[in-house]
Design a protein around this motif. Structure first.
Motif, PDB file in Angstrom:
ATOM      1  N   GLU A  29     -46.642  -4.951 -46.764  1.00 52.47           N
ATOM      2  CA  GLU A  29     -45.947  -5.430 -45.574  1.00 52.47           C
ATOM      3  C   GLU A  29     -46.580  -6.675 -44.970  1.00 52.47           C
ATOM      4  O   GLU A  29     -47.787  -6.870 -45.027  1.00 52.47           O
ATOM      5  N   VAL A  30     -45.711  -7.495 -44.359  1.00 51.25           N
ATOM      6  CA  VAL A  30     -46.112  -8.713 -43.657  1.00 51.25           C
ATOM      7  C   VAL A  30     -45.289  -8.810 -42.384  1.00 51.25           C
ATOM      8  O   VAL A  30     -44.111  -8.455 -42.368  1.00 51.25           O
ATOM      9  N   LYS A  31     -45.917  -9.262 -41.306  1.00 51.14           N
ATOM     10  CA  LYS A  31     -45.191  -9.546 -40.070  1.00 51.14           C
ATOM     11  C   LYS A  31     -45.648 -10.913 -39.579  1.00 51.14           C
ATOM     12  O   LYS A  31     -46.831 -11.236 -39.642  1.00 51.14           O
ATOM     13  N   THR A  32     -44.712 -11.724 -39.089  1.00 49.21           N
ATOM     14  CA  THR A  32     -45.064 -13.058 -38.623  1.00 49.21           C
ATOM     15  C   THR A  32     -44.610 -13.269 -37.178  1.00 49.21           C
ATOM     16  O   THR A  32     -43.684 -12.609 -36.703  1.00 49.21           O
ATOM     17  N   LYS A  33     -45.302 -14.201 -36.509  1.00 45.45           N
ATOM     18  CA  LYS A  33     -44.936 -14.556 -35.132  1.00 45.45           C
ATOM     19  C   LYS A  33     -45.603 -15.882 -34.783  1.00 45.45           C
ATOM     20  O   LYS A  33     -46.693 -16.188 -35.264  1.00 45.45           O
ATOM     21  N   LEU A  34     -44.948 -16.659 -33.926  1.00 37.73           N
ATOM     22  CA  LEU A  34     -45.545 -17.888 -33.421  1.00 37.73           C
ATOM     23  C   LEU A  34     -46.643 -17.548 -32.430  1.00 37.73           C
ATOM     24  O   LEU A  34     -46.407 -16.809 -31.481  1.00 37.73           O
ATOM     25  N   LEU A  35     -47.847 -18.044 -32.677  1.00 38.97           N
ATOM     26  CA  LEU A  35     -48.975 -17.868 -31.752  1.00 38.97           C
ATOM     27  C   LEU A  35     -49.789 -19.157 -31.765  1.00 38.97           C
ATOM     28  O   LEU A  35     -49.917 -19.800 -32.808  1.00 38.97           O
ATOM     29  N   THR A  37     -53.117 -19.730 -31.255  1.00 40.92           N
ATOM     30  CA  THR A  37     -54.496 -19.802 -31.748  1.00 40.92           C
ATOM     31  C   THR A  37     -54.796 -18.705 -32.768  1.00 40.92           C
ATOM     32  O   THR A  37     -54.167 -17.643 -32.769  1.00 40.92           O
ATOM     33  N   THR A  38     -55.793 -18.981 -33.593  1.00 39.74           N
ATOM     34  CA  THR A  38     -56.254 -17.974 -34.551  1.00 39.74           C
ATOM     35  C   THR A  38     -56.913 -16.806 -33.815  1.00 39.74           C
ATOM     36  O   THR A  38     -56.875 -15.679 -34.296  1.00 39.74           O
ATOM     37  N   GLU A  39     -57.497 -17.067 -32.660  1.00 40.97           N
ATOM     38  CA  GLU A  39     -58.105 -15.984 -31.871  1.00 40.97           C
ATOM     39  C   GLU A  39     -57.057 -14.962 -31.462  1.00 40.97           C
ATOM     40  O   GLU A  39     -57.297 -13.763 -31.509  1.00 40.97           O
ATOM     41  N   GLN A  40     -55.865 -15.433 -31.062  1.00 43.98           N
ATOM     42  CA  GLN A  40     -54.776 -14.516 -30.700  1.00 43.98           C
ATOM     43  C   GLN A  40     -54.338 -13.698 -31.907  1.00 43.98           C
ATOM     44  O   GLN A  40     -54.082 -12.501 -31.795  1.00 43.98           O
ATOM     45  N   CYS A  41     -54.250 -14.335 -33.053  1.00 41.48           N
ATOM     46  CA  CYS A  41     -53.887 -13.629 -34.291  1.00 41.48           C
ATOM     47  C   CYS A  41     -54.918 -12.557 -34.617  1.00 41.48           C
ATOM     48  O   CYS A  41     -54.567 -11.423 -34.964  1.00 41.48           O
ATOM     49  N   ALA A  42     -56.194 -12.920 -34.515  1.00 43.28           N
ATOM     50  CA  ALA A  42     -57.278 -11.989 -34.832  1.00 43.28           C
ATOM     51  C   ALA A  42     -57.275 -10.790 -33.892  1.00 43.28           C
ATOM     52  O   ALA A  42     -57.445  -9.649 -34.325  1.00 43.28           O
ATOM     53  N   LYS A  43     -57.075 -11.034 -32.624  1.00 45.33           N
ATOM     54  CA  LYS A  43     -57.071  -9.944 -31.637  1.00 45.33           C
ATOM     55  C   LYS A  43     -55.956  -8.951 -31.935  1.00 45.33           C
ATOM     56  O   LYS A  43     -56.162  -7.744 -31.940  1.00 45.33           O
ATOM     57  N   ARG A  62     -51.331 -23.604 -39.839  1.00 43.01           N
ATOM     58  CA  ARG A  62     -51.758 -24.599 -38.849  1.00 43.01           C
ATOM     59  C   ARG A  62     -50.639 -25.566 -38.478  1.00 43.01           C
ATOM     60  O   ARG A  62     -50.633 -26.118 -37.384  1.00 43.01           O
ATOM     61  N   VAL A  63     -49.681 -25.786 -39.367  1.00 38.13           N
ATOM     62  CA  VAL A  63     -48.597 -26.729 -39.113  1.00 38.13           C
ATOM     63  C   VAL A  63     -47.574 -26.139 -38.135  1.00 38.13           C
ATOM     64  O   VAL A  63     -47.214 -26.770 -37.139  1.00 38.13           O
ATOM     65  N   THR A  64     -47.114 -24.922 -38.413  1.00 35.60           N
ATOM     66  CA  THR A  64     -46.081 -24.303 -37.580  1.00 35.60           C
ATOM     67  C   THR A  64     -46.651 -23.398 -36.486  1.00 35.60           C
ATOM     68  O   THR A  64     -45.901 -22.870 -35.684  1.00 35.60           O
ATOM     69  N   LYS A  65     -47.968 -23.214 -36.479  1.00 36.74           N
ATOM     70  CA  LYS A  65     -48.655 -22.312 -35.538  1.00 36.74           C
ATOM     71  C   LYS A  65     -48.089 -20.895 -35.628  1.00 36.74           C
ATOM     72  O   LYS A  65     -47.870 -20.217 -34.642  1.00 36.74           O
ATOM     73  N   ARG A  66     -47.873 -20.451 -36.855  1.00 34.94           N
ATOM     74  CA  ARG A  66     -47.331 -19.112 -37.101  1.00 34.94           C
ATOM     75  C   ARG A  66     -48.396 -18.243 -37.733  1.00 34.94           C
ATOM     76  O   ARG A  66     -49.075 -18.650 -38.659  1.00 34.94           O
ATOM     77  N   CYS A  67     -48.513 -17.027 -37.209  1.00 36.21           N
ATOM     78  CA  CYS A  67     -49.464 -16.048 -37.720  1.00 36.21           C
ATOM     79  C   CYS A  67     -48.730 -15.094 -38.657  1.00 36.21           C
ATOM     80  O   CYS A  67     -47.644 -14.613 -38.337  1.00 36.21           O
ATOM     81  N   HIS A  68     -49.331 -14.835 -39.815  1.00 32.93           N
ATOM     82  CA  HIS A  68     -48.777 -13.892 -40.792  1.00 32.93           C
ATOM     83  C   HIS A  68     -49.781 -12.751 -40.925  1.00 32.93           C
ATOM     84  O   HIS A  68     -50.839 -12.928 -41.536  1.00 32.93           O
TER      85      HIS A  68
END
Length: 131
Positions: A29-35, A37-43, A62-68
Motif C-alpha cells: 500500500e501507498v498513500k500520498t498527500k501534499l505536505l 516539509t519532510t518533517e511533516q511527512c516523517a511525523k 521535492r518538485v510537487t511537495k507530495r509525500c508518499h
C-alpha cells in the motif's frame, strides 16, 4: 533535550537521496498527500496518522511537495529501487537496521540467524528453548 526543544521526527529515518521505491507486488500500500516539509511527512509516518497500514518509509517529491507513505521499504520482497532526481527516500531505521539495540524488544530487521549461523527461535515459540 532542553525545555521547549522538540525532537526532529526525521531522526528515526535513514535518508537516501534521489531514490524512489516501485512496488511490483500489488498488495503493498501507498498513500500520498501534499505536505510542505519532510518533517511533516516523517511525523505522520511515525504516528501512522490517517494511514490504513504501518508506515515503514516515505518518499518526498521535492518538485510537487507530495509525500508518499509506504507500507514497505527497500528490503521488502516485490519492491524495486528506481533512481529519481525528484525524490528523497526516508526509511524507518527500525525496519532497515541489522543490529539489535538493548534487549532487542523493538527489533524489526531481517536478520534471523545468530552470529554463529544458527536459525533464530521465534518469539512465540518455546522450542527448542524456553525464554
Amino acid at each position: 533535550e532542553g525545555k521547549g526543544k522538540r525532537r526532529n521526527p526525521l531522526h528515526d529515518f535513514k535518508k537516501t537521496g534521489e531514490l524512489m521505491l516501485i512496488k511490483m507486488n500489488k498488495t503493498l500500500e501507498v498513500k500520498t498527500k501534499l505536505l510542505n516539509t519532510t518533517e511533516q511527512c516523517a511525523k505522520r509516518c511515525s504516528r501512522n496518522k490517517g494511514l490504513s497500514f504501518t508506515c515503514k518509509a516515505f518518499a518526498y517529491d521535492r518538485v510537487t511537495k507530495r509525500c508518499h507513505w509506504l507500507s514497505f521499504n527497500s528490503l521488502t520482497n516485490g519492491v524495486r529501487k528506481k533512481q529519481d532526481h525528484a525524490f528523497d527516500l526516508y526509511e524507518k531505521k527500525d525496519y532497515v537496521r541489522n543490529c539489535i539495540i538493548g534487549k532487542g524488544a523493538d527489533y524489526k530487521g531481517t536478520i534471523s540467524v545468530t552470529k554463529s549461523g544458527i536459525q533464530c527461535q521465534a518469539w512465540n515459540s518455546m522450542i527448542p528453548h524456553e525464554h
